[in-house]
Write an enzyme that holds these catalytic residues in place. Structure first.
Site, PDB file in Angstrom:
ATOM      1  N   TYR A 282       0.823  -1.217   0.000  1.00 11.31           N
ATOM      2  CA  TYR A 282       0.000   0.000   0.000  1.00 11.31           C
ATOM      3  C   TYR A 282       0.854   1.263   0.000  1.00 11.31           C
ATOM      4  CZ  TYR A 282      -3.800  -3.204   1.464  1.00 11.31           C
ATOM      5  OH  TYR A 282      -4.706  -4.229   1.546  1.00 11.31           O
TER       6      TYR A 282
ATOM      7  N   LYS B 151       5.751 -14.617   2.240  1.00  8.99           N
ATOM      8  CA  LYS B 151       5.403 -15.314   0.993  1.00  8.99           C
ATOM      9  C   LYS B 151       6.675 -15.426   0.171  1.00  8.99           C
ATOM     10  CE  LYS B 151       2.607 -17.338  -1.762  1.00  8.99           C
ATOM     11  NZ  LYS B 151       2.127 -18.705  -1.450  1.00  8.99           N
TER      12      LYS B 151
ATOM     13  N   ASP C 281      -0.503 -18.197   2.838  1.00 10.90           N
ATOM     14  CA  ASP C 281      -1.615 -19.100   2.495  1.00 10.90           C
ATOM     15  C   ASP C 281      -1.775 -20.174   3.574  1.00 10.90           C
ATOM     16  OD1 ASP C 281       0.913 -19.833   1.570  1.00 10.90           O
ATOM     17  OD2 ASP C 281       0.200 -20.744  -0.291  1.00 10.90           O
TER      18      ASP C 281
ATOM     19  N   ASP D 201      -3.840  -7.094   6.491  1.00 12.06           N
ATOM     20  CA  ASP D 201      -5.181  -6.547   6.250  1.00 12.06           C
ATOM     21  C   ASP D 201      -6.154  -7.711   6.079  1.00 12.06           C
ATOM     22  OD1 ASP D 201      -7.317  -4.956   5.610  1.00 12.06           O
ATOM     23  OD2 ASP D 201      -6.577  -4.346   3.640  1.00 12.06           O
TER      24      ASP D 201
ATOM     25  N   ASP E 256      -9.102  -9.487   9.036  1.00  8.56           N
ATOM     26  CA  ASP E 256     -10.553  -9.667   8.865  1.00  8.56           C
ATOM     27  C   ASP E 256     -10.927 -11.118   9.176  1.00  8.56           C
ATOM     28  OD1 ASP E 256     -10.834  -7.018   8.049  1.00  8.56           O
ATOM     29  OD2 ASP E 256     -12.241  -7.514   6.441  1.00  8.56           O
TER      30      ASP E 256
HETATM   31 MN    MN Z   1      -9.185  -4.004   6.037  1.00  7.17          MN
END
Ligand code: MN
Ligand code: NAD
Length: 358
Positions: free
Chosen positions: A137, A188, A221, A245, A249
């Site tokens: 980001y 990763k 993963d 991020d 969730d």
């Molecule tokens: Mn989020």
């Protein structure tokens, strides 16, 4: 008397509903715990954008800079593209104030049911640390040949030695402060040979300074699998901006609901104000109905109090929230039928029943 100046930015959708609930509870706490708060409220967000063409004024960061902390609701509007609302308000504050550590505690509160079978209070108790200043980001990229058949878009993930090292130090520090002293570094590096291998190398270097912290590495993963199948094997977790991020969730869902999950966008060096917000968005599907879960906002407020040094008040607030949840006073998203106001009043009453705070 100890005094703090809070900048409140309720913004969009259910943001104002849950921030108002949080401010009400903070007011009670302040008078009980012997500190005072000045709350400066900013009307920035999507309505502001409709009037002024920007999500916040050009000197927005300068207005916030002297606050002791920022208490943020949520941004997002049905009629304005998400990248405009997010990059217009929340990300400029996080990046402008170099709030490079995004702390996301997750645990199952009493009375709340996890979707995982046989997983209850104490079985899932994590602190996710998200790199919050660069990575995927960083905002580096562009588009060329717009609208033409050969159009191209790039979105470049940026990993700097300073950026990775400071988030690793923050993660090891957080792990060290928790009873299990265990850190899982999410990566990763099998597929991404440059940024992620660099990430792993710096993790290993920083780890040398923390011999008392055990640590392991997990591919992102496989991490989703481990979170679902072996939640007890995890404690403190550090991951890149994008990975964390997504994982947080998932963590929120496994702990019962997005409606309980808090977060702090923190500048650990305290050069700038840190910003505390529920993880959830503006939830326009339930906005205006008075049914938003205020628990994420309360937990967020508790993190803010802890950051301000008001540890007793922070603990008292979480104790009150847990008692209210355990008593079944909960909103619909976690299986109850109470309104935002009813949960808020129950927390206020629980705080009133405490003999002394601090
Ligand atoms: Mn989020
Ligand atoms: P969301 O978090 O707003 O909602 C996801 C689901 O969870 C919805 O069904 C919603 O009703 C439910 N939910 C969320 N918070 C709740 C609460 N406190 N109580 C009860 N239920 C709750 O995510 P979304 O629907 O993907 O996004 C809506 C908007 O919010 C979008 O514009 C998005 O860009 C924005 N958003 C903003 C932030 C932020 O400000 N930090 C974070 C995520 C999404």
């Amino acid at each position: 008397m100890r005094h703090y100046r809070i900048a409140a930015i309720p913004a969009d959708g259910i943001g104002p509903e849950v921030i108002d609930a949080g401010l009400e509870v903070l007011d009670v706490l302040a008078s009980r715990a012997g500190f005072s708060l000045t709350v400066d409220r900013y009307d920035w967000g999507s309505d502001y954008y409709r009037k002024h063409g920007v999500m916040m004024p050009a000197d927005g960061l300068a207005q916030l800079k002297s606050a002791d902390a920022i208490y943020f609701g949520a941004v997002g509007d049905k009629d304005i593209p998400d990248h405009i609302t997010l990059w217009g308000l929340r990300l400029p504050i996080c990046q402008g104030f170099d709030q490079y550590a995004n702390l996301r505690p997750t645990r199952i509160l009493p009375g709340v049911t996890s979707p995982l079978r046989d997983v209850g209070v104490g079985d899932l108790d994590w602190l996710i640390i998200r790199e919050n200043s660069e990575g995927e980001y960083a905002g580096v990229g562009g588009r060329a040949h717009r609208g033409l058949p050969e159009e191209v878009a790039t979105e470049v993930a940026i990993f700097t030695r300073v950026g990775v090292e400071r988030i690793m130090r923050c993660a090891f520090d957080c792990a060290r402060a928790r009873p299990r002293k265990h850190l899982t570094v999410v990566t990763k590096s099998n597929a991404q040979r440059f940024g992620m291998v660099f990430w792993d190398e710096i993790a290993a270097l920083v780890a040398q300074d923390y011999p008392d912290v055990t640590w392991d590495k997990e591919l992102v993963d496989a991490m989703t699998l481990r979170m679902v199948c072996k939640p007890r094997s995890l404690d403190t977790i550090v991951a890149t901006n994008l990975h964390a991020d997504i994982l947080s969730d998932l963590a929120a869902a496994l702990a019962g609901s997005l409606g309980v999950a808090p977060t702090g966008n923190v500048d650990p060096q305290r050069r700038y104000p840190s910003m505390f917000e529920p993880i959830h968005g503006s939830a326009f599907d339930i906005a205006g109905q008075g049914i938003a879960n205020p628990v994420a906002s309360f937990w967020t407020a508790s993190m803010m109090l802890e950051h301000l040094g008001e540890r007793a008040a922070a603990t008292a607030l979480m104790d009150a929230v847990e008692r209210v949840c355990a008593a079944g006073v909960m909103t619909r998203d976690i299986g109850g039928s109470a309104t935002t106001a009813e949960v808020t009043q129950a927390v206020v009453a629980a705080l009133a029943g405490v003999n002394a705070i601090g």
